[in-house]
Structures are given as C-alpha cells and as structure tokens.
Design an enzyme around this catalytic site. Sequence first.
Site, PDB file in Angstrom:
ATOM      1  N   SER A 283       0.896  -1.146  -0.311  1.00 38.78           N
ATOM      2  CA  SER A 283       0.357   0.145   0.055  1.00 38.78           C
ATOM      3  C   SER A 283       0.685   1.092   0.081  1.00 38.78           C
ATOM      4  O   SER A 283       2.176   1.165   0.431  1.00 38.78           O
ATOM      5  CB  SER A 283      -0.912  -0.379   2.032  1.00 38.78           C
ATOM      6  OG  SER A 283      -1.473   1.521   1.428  1.00 38.78           O
TER       7      SER A 283
ATOM      8  N   TYR B 220      -1.196  -0.535  10.514  1.00 39.86           N
ATOM      9  CA  TYR B 220      -1.476  -0.621   9.324  1.00 39.86           C
ATOM     10  C   TYR B 220       0.003   0.015   8.270  1.00 39.86           C
ATOM     11  O   TYR B 220       0.374  -1.135   7.606  1.00 39.86           O
ATOM     12  CB  TYR B 220      -2.547  -0.208   8.651  1.00 39.86           C
ATOM     13  CG  TYR B 220      -2.652  -0.378   7.580  1.00 39.86           C
ATOM     14  CD1 TYR B 220      -3.567  -1.555   6.622  1.00 39.86           C
ATOM     15  CD2 TYR B 220      -2.833   0.080   6.013  1.00 39.86           C
ATOM     16  CE1 TYR B 220      -2.892  -2.427   5.413  1.00 39.86           C
ATOM     17  CE2 TYR B 220      -2.904  -0.334   5.283  1.00 39.86           C
ATOM     18  CZ  TYR B 220      -2.727  -1.132   4.720  1.00 39.86           C
ATOM     19  OH  TYR B 220      -3.158  -1.526   3.203  1.00 39.86           O
TER      20      TYR B 220
END
Length: 184
Positions: free
Chosen positions: A145, A158
């Site tokens: 990501s 995250y």
Amino acid sequence: MKSISDFKGVRILVTGASSGIGRLLCLRLAEKGARLVLVARRVDELESLKKEVEDKGAEAVVIPCDVRELEQVKQCVDRAMSHYGNIDMLINNAGYGNHHSFIDWPLDDIENLVRVNYFGSVYFTKLLLPQMIAMRNGCILFVASVAGKLSTPDESAYCAAKHAVVGLAGALGLEVEDDGVYVS
C-alpha cells in the site's frame, strides 16, 4: 519464468482471493490462462470465484486458509503442491486495515492486523521459496500500500505492517536475485 505478460499454464497461489484486489486479480489471471490456487477464509466466496475462473476456461483449486495460522498455511501449501506439483508465482495479497488513533487502537486488533498483513506473507513466502530456488524459477509478489511508504495518522498499525511488507520484499529481492526468483 515466462514473460510477465504470459500467464498461460503458470501455477499461481493468491492469498486474499475471495474479495477486492485478490478476486479481481484472479479473474484477470484466469483470462490469461493461469492455473490458480484460491486462498482465503471465506469458502462460499472462493467457490463462487472458482466458478467464474472456470467459466473463463482456466483451472482453479479452492484451499480455505486463515493466513494468521502457520499450521493452516503449511496445510494449504502442502495441498497446493500436491495439486500442481510446484507453484510458479506467489501473490501475497491477504490484508485489511482499520482507522484508529494509536492510543485508541485495541492491542488485540493491532496484533491481528500484523499477523494478517505481514506474518501471512512471511509464512507463505518461507514455505514456497525453497522450491522456487530449487527450480531456479519463481516470482513472489507482495501487495502492500502507499501506507508502506508514507505514514498517515490513524493508521499507525496498518502503516507499520505495510512498511514491514515493503522492507521484506526489498531485502528478499536482493537475497534471491541470483537464484532465479523475482520479488516485488
């Protein structure tokens, strides 16, 4: 390995295949004739995907697995290898994110998120890499990501997990570049 655009007959294991990026990726790979191992926890979604893959003329096997659990990953890899002989490409895609400030983020969810987003990839890679090196042929892809490169508020756990994935992919690629295994 064949050209990266030629997937006909390539044996590909995809984690997180039941939805999102993983599902779409499997459908695109099916159009190119890949032979797929569909991995996720949700059996109904995997079975539905398998039918769509087969409708496109490709082959797929469903192997339910919780990527957080090493024993399940070992069984999954054993089943995949029994079915296809070897795996040519691993796509470490399983993952999820939440949005909490670090102070409010429950520790059990942080641990779960890291186990899914990072350790799931570690487990599959550790188990499949030796056969790729032995064949001097293979490809391991890590779906990360932008959070693996840039830190953002309310995504600390995250970001940390995705930073770990990016770091693993970069270092591993250097370690195996002379062994016929491509890592990205």
